[in-house]
Design a protein around this motif. Structure first.
Motif, PDB file in Angstrom:
ATOM      1  N   SER A 192      59.842  18.295 -60.870  1.00  0.00           N
ATOM      2  CA  SER A 192      59.232  17.940 -59.838  1.00  0.00           C
ATOM      3  C   SER A 192      60.356  17.267 -58.645  1.00  0.00           C
ATOM      4  CB  SER A 192      57.985  16.887 -59.636  1.00  0.00           C
ATOM      5  OG  SER A 192      57.713  16.315 -58.399  1.00  0.00           O
ATOM      6  N   GLY A 193      60.611  17.893 -57.635  1.00  0.00           N
ATOM      7  CA  GLY A 193      61.754  17.514 -56.780  1.00  0.00           C
ATOM      8  C   GLY A 193      63.121  17.977 -57.295  1.00  0.00           C
TER       9      GLY A 193
ATOM     10  N   THR B 254      59.253  18.533 -53.602  1.00  0.00           N
ATOM     11  CA  THR B 254      58.150  18.530 -54.694  1.00  0.00           C
ATOM     12  C   THR B 254      56.963  19.346 -54.691  1.00  0.00           C
ATOM     13  OG1 THR B 254      56.770  16.971 -53.540  1.00  0.00           O
ATOM     14  CG2 THR B 254      58.469  16.028 -54.918  1.00  0.00           C
TER      15      THR B 254
END
Length: 160
Positions: A80-81, A101
């Protein structure tokens, strides 16, 4: 190999038909034919899969997707990200590429050296061009020009 299998099957069929017509075949002959048929059909024989765990990585973030370069030198882990870049040569995560994200899929094109990120929820695609940069330490070596020049050219002109 296929011809041999067909030959064995034809022979087996012939003996089975002979038995139906009243002629008999010995039990040993039938067992021998069955043994040969199993040996000529390797797909029927059981095969085992051997495996060995090579490495387990403890990551700071949960992995969403993973892809590996064709040569196995790099593994790209989507979290995520960020995209975590694992180097097999250094046996560690060497870089982190920041991304949004919203991305949930990752693929890699070895020919063009590109990472392709996609987001199914937001209908997005992001293409990241990867280039290898080799840093060469030239500190302490003779030079001519500015010390902070972005490019250094080495010329060996004193051949003897």
């Amino acid at each position: 190999m296929i011809r041999r299998r067909l030959f064995v099957l034809a022979r087996l069929r012939k003996y089975l038909l002979l038995e139906q017509k009243g002629k008999s075949i010995s039990v040993a002959g039938l067992l021998f034919l069955l043994l040969i048929s199993f040996l000529t059909f390797p797909a029927l024989s059981g095969a085992e899969l051997e495996w060995k765990e090579k490495k387990q990585l403890k990551l700071d973030a949960s992995p969403i997707d993973v892809v590996q370069s064709d040569d196995g030198k790099w593994t790209f882990i989507l979290s995520s990200g960020a995209v975590l870049v694992y180097s097999a040569a250094e046996d560690r995560v060497t870089q982190t590429i920041p991304i949004g994200t919203e991305f949930d899929r990752l693929s890699f094109s070895g020919k063009s050296n590109r990472l392709i990120l996609t987001s199914s929820s937001q209908s997005l695609a992001k293409i990241i061009q990867l280039d290898l940069v080799h840093r060469i330490d030239v500190s302490g070596l003779a030079f001519k020009g500015a010390k902070n020049a972005p490019v250094t050219i080495a010329v060996f002109s004193d051949y003897q």
